[in-house]
Design an enzyme around this catalytic site. Structure first.
Site, PDB file in Angstrom:
ATOM      1  N   HIS A   1     -17.857  25.885   6.043  1.00  0.00           N
ATOM      2  CA  HIS A   1     -18.205  24.288   6.259  1.00  0.00           C
ATOM      3  C   HIS A   1     -19.303  24.183   7.352  1.00  0.00           C
ATOM      4  CE1 HIS A   1     -17.267  19.998   6.034  1.00  0.00           C
ATOM      5  NE2 HIS A   1     -16.889  19.988   7.318  1.00  0.00           N
TER       6      HIS A   1
ATOM      7  N   ARG B   1     -16.142   4.782  11.213  1.00  0.00           N
ATOM      8  CA  ARG B   1     -15.595   6.049  11.026  1.00  0.00           C
ATOM      9  C   ARG B   1     -16.802   7.042  10.164  1.00  0.00           C
ATOM     10  NH1 ARG B   1      -9.685   8.646  10.433  1.00  0.00           N
ATOM     11  NH2 ARG B   1     -10.238  10.753  10.044  1.00  0.00           N
TER      12      ARG B   1
ATOM     13  N   HIS C   1     -22.982  15.491   6.125  1.00  0.00           N
ATOM     14  CA  HIS C   1     -21.873  15.922   5.327  1.00  0.00           C
ATOM     15  C   HIS C   1     -22.261  15.583   3.838  1.00  0.00           C
ATOM     16  CE1 HIS C   1     -19.610  16.858   8.874  1.00  0.00           C
ATOM     17  NE2 HIS C   1     -18.382  17.195   8.098  1.00  0.00           N
TER      18      HIS C   1
ATOM     19  N   GLU D   1     -11.262   4.546   7.872  1.00  0.00           N
ATOM     20  CA  GLU D   1     -12.757   4.579   7.259  1.00  0.00           C
ATOM     21  C   GLU D   1     -13.218   3.582   6.552  1.00  0.00           C
ATOM     22  OE1 GLU D   1     -14.061   8.838   6.769  1.00  0.00           O
ATOM     23  OE2 GLU D   1     -15.153   7.982   4.839  1.00  0.00           O
TER      24      GLU D   1
ATOM     25  N   HIS E   1     -21.983  18.685   1.953  1.00  0.00           N
ATOM     26  CA  HIS E   1     -20.867  18.944   1.278  1.00  0.00           C
ATOM     27  C   HIS E   1     -21.214  19.486  -0.244  1.00  0.00           C
ATOM     28  CE1 HIS E   1     -17.471  16.471   2.997  1.00  0.00           C
ATOM     29  NE2 HIS E   1     -17.245  17.498   2.910  1.00  0.00           N
TER      30      HIS E   1
ATOM     31  N   LYS F   1      -6.038  12.292   8.495  1.00  0.00           N
ATOM     32  CA  LYS F   1      -6.385  12.577   7.242  1.00  0.00           C
ATOM     33  C   LYS F   1      -5.440  13.682   6.793  1.00  0.00           C
ATOM     34  CE  LYS F   1     -11.136  10.505   6.411  1.00  0.00           C
ATOM     35  NZ  LYS F   1     -12.389  10.744   6.314  1.00  0.00           N
TER      36      LYS F   1
ATOM     37  N   LYS G   1     -13.963  12.347  18.799  1.00  0.00           N
ATOM     38  CA  LYS G   1     -13.383  12.004  17.177  1.00  0.00           C
ATOM     39  C   LYS G   1     -12.229  11.214  17.724  1.00  0.00           C
ATOM     40  CE  LYS G   1     -11.767  13.217  12.973  1.00  0.00           C
ATOM     41  NZ  LYS G   1     -11.400  14.033  12.005  1.00  0.00           N
TER      42      LYS G   1
ATOM     43  N   GLU H   1     -19.670  20.964  13.882  1.00  0.00           N
ATOM     44  CA  GLU H   1     -18.981  19.640  14.331  1.00  0.00           C
ATOM     45  C   GLU H   1     -19.512  19.102  15.810  1.00  0.00           C
ATOM     46  OE1 GLU H   1     -17.959  18.003  11.672  1.00  0.00           O
ATOM     47  OE2 GLU H   1     -17.502  19.438  10.381  1.00  0.00           O
TER      48      GLU H   1
ATOM     49  N   ARG I   1      10.321  11.486   1.852  1.00  0.00           N
ATOM     50  CA  ARG I   1       9.386  10.206   2.411  1.00  0.00           C
ATOM     51  C   ARG I   1       9.098  10.248   3.593  1.00  0.00           C
ATOM     52  NH1 ARG I   1      13.699   7.777  -0.654  1.00  0.00           N
ATOM     53  NH2 ARG I   1      13.098   7.029  -2.561  1.00  0.00           N
TER      54      ARG I   1
ATOM     55  N   ASN J   1     -19.693  11.470   9.169  1.00  0.00           N
ATOM     56  CA  ASN J   1     -20.157  11.764   7.696  1.00  0.00           C
ATOM     57  C   ASN J   1     -21.666  12.282   8.048  1.00  0.00           C
ATOM     58  OD1 ASN J   1     -17.744  11.369   6.243  1.00  0.00           O
ATOM     59  ND2 ASN J   1     -18.279   9.585   5.547  1.00  0.00           N
TER      60      ASN J   1
HETATM   61  N1  LIG Z   1      -8.341  16.224   7.869  1.00  0.00           N
HETATM   62  C1  LIG Z   1      -9.406  16.125   8.337  1.00  0.00           C
HETATM   63  O1  LIG Z   1      -9.779  15.288   8.974  1.00  0.00           O
HETATM   64  C2  LIG Z   1     -10.446  17.490   8.139  1.00  0.00           C
HETATM   65  C3  LIG Z   1     -11.919  17.519   9.112  1.00  0.00           C
HETATM   66  C4  LIG Z   1     -12.521  18.514   8.809  1.00  0.00           C
HETATM   67  C5  LIG Z   1     -12.121  19.587   7.939  1.00  0.00           C
HETATM   68  N2  LIG Z   1     -10.878  19.604   7.175  1.00  0.00           N
HETATM   69  C6  LIG Z   1     -10.364  20.616   6.339  1.00  0.00           C
HETATM   70  O2  LIG Z   1     -10.128  21.773   7.138  1.00  0.00           O
HETATM   71  C7  LIG Z   1     -10.285  22.909   6.472  1.00  0.00           C
HETATM   72  C8  LIG Z   1     -11.376  23.931   7.220  1.00  0.00           C
HETATM   73  O3  LIG Z   1     -10.468  24.353   8.436  1.00  0.00           O
HETATM   74  P1  LIG Z   1     -10.783  25.753   9.164  1.00  0.00           P
HETATM   75  O4  LIG Z   1     -12.198  25.966   9.102  1.00  0.00           O
HETATM   76  O5  LIG Z   1     -10.057  25.575  10.316  1.00  0.00           O
HETATM   77  O6  LIG Z   1     -10.458  26.809   8.214  1.00  0.00           O
HETATM   78  P2  LIG Z   1      -9.102  27.603   7.774  1.00  0.00           P
HETATM   79  O7  LIG Z   1      -7.896  26.801   8.235  1.00  0.00           O
HETATM   80  O8  LIG Z   1      -9.111  28.058   6.522  1.00  0.00           O
HETATM   81  O9  LIG Z   1      -9.077  28.873   8.914  1.00  0.00           O
HETATM   82  C9  LIG Z   1     -10.321  29.571   8.646  1.00  0.00           C
HETATM   83  C10 LIG Z   1      -9.594  31.119   8.980  1.00  0.00           C
HETATM   84  O10 LIG Z   1      -9.196  31.456  10.170  1.00  0.00           O
HETATM   85  C11 LIG Z   1      -8.080  31.945  10.270  1.00  0.00           C
HETATM   86  N3  LIG Z   1      -7.622  31.652  11.556  1.00  0.00           N
HETATM   87  C12 LIG Z   1      -7.261  30.556  11.929  1.00  0.00           C
HETATM   88  N4  LIG Z   1      -6.935  30.443  13.359  1.00  0.00           N
HETATM   89  C13 LIG Z   1      -7.255  31.640  13.777  1.00  0.00           C
HETATM   90  C14 LIG Z   1      -6.880  32.379  14.908  1.00  0.00           C
HETATM   91  N5  LIG Z   1      -6.664  31.630  15.979  1.00  0.00           N
HETATM   92  N6  LIG Z   1      -7.340  33.670  15.146  1.00  0.00           N
HETATM   93  C15 LIG Z   1      -7.663  34.139  13.704  1.00  0.00           C
HETATM   94  N7  LIG Z   1      -7.711  33.771  12.774  1.00  0.00           N
HETATM   95  C16 LIG Z   1      -7.510  32.429  12.750  1.00  0.00           C
HETATM   96  C17 LIG Z   1      -7.413  31.382   9.051  1.00  0.00           C
HETATM   97  O11 LIG Z   1      -6.277  31.920   8.576  1.00  0.00           O
HETATM   98  C18 LIG Z   1      -8.569  31.415   7.978  1.00  0.00           C
HETATM   99  O12 LIG Z   1      -8.635  32.747   7.562  1.00  0.00           O
HETATM  100  C19 LIG Z   1     -10.951  22.378   5.070  1.00  0.00           C
HETATM  101  O13 LIG Z   1      -9.837  22.610   4.257  1.00  0.00           O
HETATM  102  C20 LIG Z   1     -11.498  20.970   5.418  1.00  0.00           C
HETATM  103  O14 LIG Z   1     -11.264  20.138   4.302  1.00  0.00           O
HETATM  104  C21 LIG Z   1     -10.042  18.323   7.400  1.00  0.00           C
HETATM  105 ZN   LIG Z   2     -16.979  18.305   8.929  1.00  0.00          ZN
END
Ligand SMILES: NC(=O)c1ccc[n+]([C@@H]2O[C@H](COP(=O)([O-])OP(=O)(O)OC[C@H]3O[C@@H](n4cnc5c(N)ncnc54)[C@H](O)[C@@H]3O)[C@@H](O)[C@H]2O)c1
Ligand SMILES: [Zn+2]
Length: 358
Positions: free
Chosen positions: A260, A234, A241, A230, A245, A139, A220, A181, A117, A238
């Site tokens: 992304h 918020r 996006h 949201e 997306h 999120k 942010k 972003e 929990r 988007n």
């Molecule tokens: N919660 C939210 O508000 C929110 C907002 C935007 C995106 N997201 C989510 O975030 C994800 C994308 O995030 P991301 O782009 O960080 O991707 P990711 O976490 O997949 O990281 C990208 C790659 O970089 C590698 N990596 C990470 N840090 C590193 C470092 N310092 N040095 C070398 N390699 C490194 C990871 O292992 C991975 O292979 C998606 O799933 C998306 O849905 C969430």
């Molecule tokens: Zn985004």
């Protein structure tokens, strides 16, 4: 919250932002009786040593490693994490440290929030996208079947540590992905950020990364503070996006998936054009915005026979209300509006603009 403040609290979350902000972590962990560090195989190699160097020797946590990549942001991986926590006899007053990009902070926040929990967790984002976006705002969740972020909940970390030191090992493509972003914040709310970027591409930012990350993270946090769940405001986040997306999902099914940020950059070009048509964005501002995006991102190649697929992908989007898609668009450079209905034929025309414009 001050512009240059390194340490502050917003909505019960403690933020530590900037170079050396990790130095606050040791003191923080001294108050915790046990912690676990969630990593993927890349952050275990590249980021865990950075963290260990900062922590005093007597402070150690158990490591939980998962496979990297969006493909693993699912319930199977949650099972593995919950199983590890169970085997470690983890308790509710223990802490999970999410050390990684958006995949780690999304799935780590979700599994911690649902284990017994709810355990406490903190985010230490290690990608640019994580530092300016994913680790902030509460999120959490995972993908389910073909639906992105379908299962999850709003749940805030206790703290977020944003230290640019981790970006040293990040590859160029990932760095550029996060830059989309940052451009988004500049366009939707922050003309000062546009000034700091000063017409440069992501590879020309040099010594200004710290300043730019700080400002974007605060943007942010400011939006989330006003509308945590949201319900309205918020949604300005988007921008770019809805179409972004759709492109991201479409390219995921091909041999050349795009990041992304690359998808959002393309989406922002289409939606900037829509802003000119629908919400009064002036032509010269539209041109400036598009040329700034083009400086960092090559146009994605796709043909008009994909347009119908892309349109239907925007329709599955959560932002659809009663048949008409609602977009977040720009009123001017630095100000966004949300819930603007855009008819299908205009969406298709914006794609046409994207592929014909260059
Ligand atoms: N919660 C939210 O508000 C929110 C907002 C935007 C995106 N997201 C989510 O975030 C994800 C994308 O995030 P991301 O782009 O960080 O991707 P990711 O976490 O997949 O990281 C990208 C790659 O970089 C590698 N990596 C990470 N840090 C590193 C470092 N310092 N040095 C070398 N390699 C490194 C990871 O292992 C991975 O292979 C998606 O799933 C998306 O849905 C969430
Ligand atoms: Zn985004």
């Amino acid at each position: 919250m001050q512009e240059n403040e390194q340490k502050f609290t917003s909505g019960n979350v403690n933020y530590y932002i900037g170079q050396n902000s990790l130095k606050f972590l040791s003191d923080y962990l001294k108050k915790i009786n046990r912690f676990f560090i969630l990593v993927d195989e890349n952050t275990e190699v590249n980021c865990l040593p950075v963290l260990n160097k900062i922590l005093s020797k007597d402070i150690t946590g158990d490591i939980i490693q998962i496979k990297s990549g969006e493909d693993n942001k699912n319930l199977d991986t949650c099972n593995l994490i919950w199983e590890k926590l169970t085997n470690f006899n983890a308790d509710r007053d223990n802490l999970v440290i999410n050390l990684g990009g958006g995949v780690i902070t999304d799935i780590g926040g979700f599994t911690a929030s649902t284990y017994k929990r709810g355990m406490k967790f903190i985010n230490i984002p290690t990608t640019l996208l994580g530092q300016v976006d994913a680790a902030i705002g509460g999120k959490t969740g995972v993908d389910f079947k073909e639906y992105k972020n379908h299962i999850g909940l709003f749940s805030n970390p206790e703290s977020v540590f944003i230290d640019p030191v981790f970006l040293n090992t990040l590859n160029k493509r990932q760095l550029r992905s996060g830059f989309a972003e940052i451009l988004k914040y500049a366009f939707i709310m922050d003309p000062m950020l546009t000034d700091i970027i000063n017409n440069r591409s992501f590879s020309e930012i040099g010594n200004d990364w710290g300043k730019i990350i700080h400002k974007s993270a605060i943007d942010k946090i400011t939006v989330v503070e006003k509308d945590e769940k949201e319900n309205g405001f918020r949604k300005i986040l988007n921008f770019g996006h809805t179409i972004g997306h759709a492109l991201e999902t479409w390219f995921l099914k091909t041999d050349n998936p795009i990041t992304h940020g690359e998808a959002v950059a393309a989406g922002m070009i289409c939606e900037t054009w829509l802003s000119h048509e629908f919400t009064g964005l002036k032509e010269d501002e539209m041109d400036k915005i598009i040329s700034l995006i083009d400086k960092s991102f090559e146009r994605i190649i796709f043909k008009s026979d994909t347009f119908d697929d892309l349109l239907s992908l925007t329709k599955q989007d959560k932002k659809v209300r009663g048949g008409s898609s609602r977009y977040s668009l720009l009123k001017s450079s630095g100000e966004a509006v949300f819930d603007i209905p855009v008819e299908d034929n205009w969406m298709l025309r914006s794609l046409e603009f994207y592929i014909m414009d260059k």
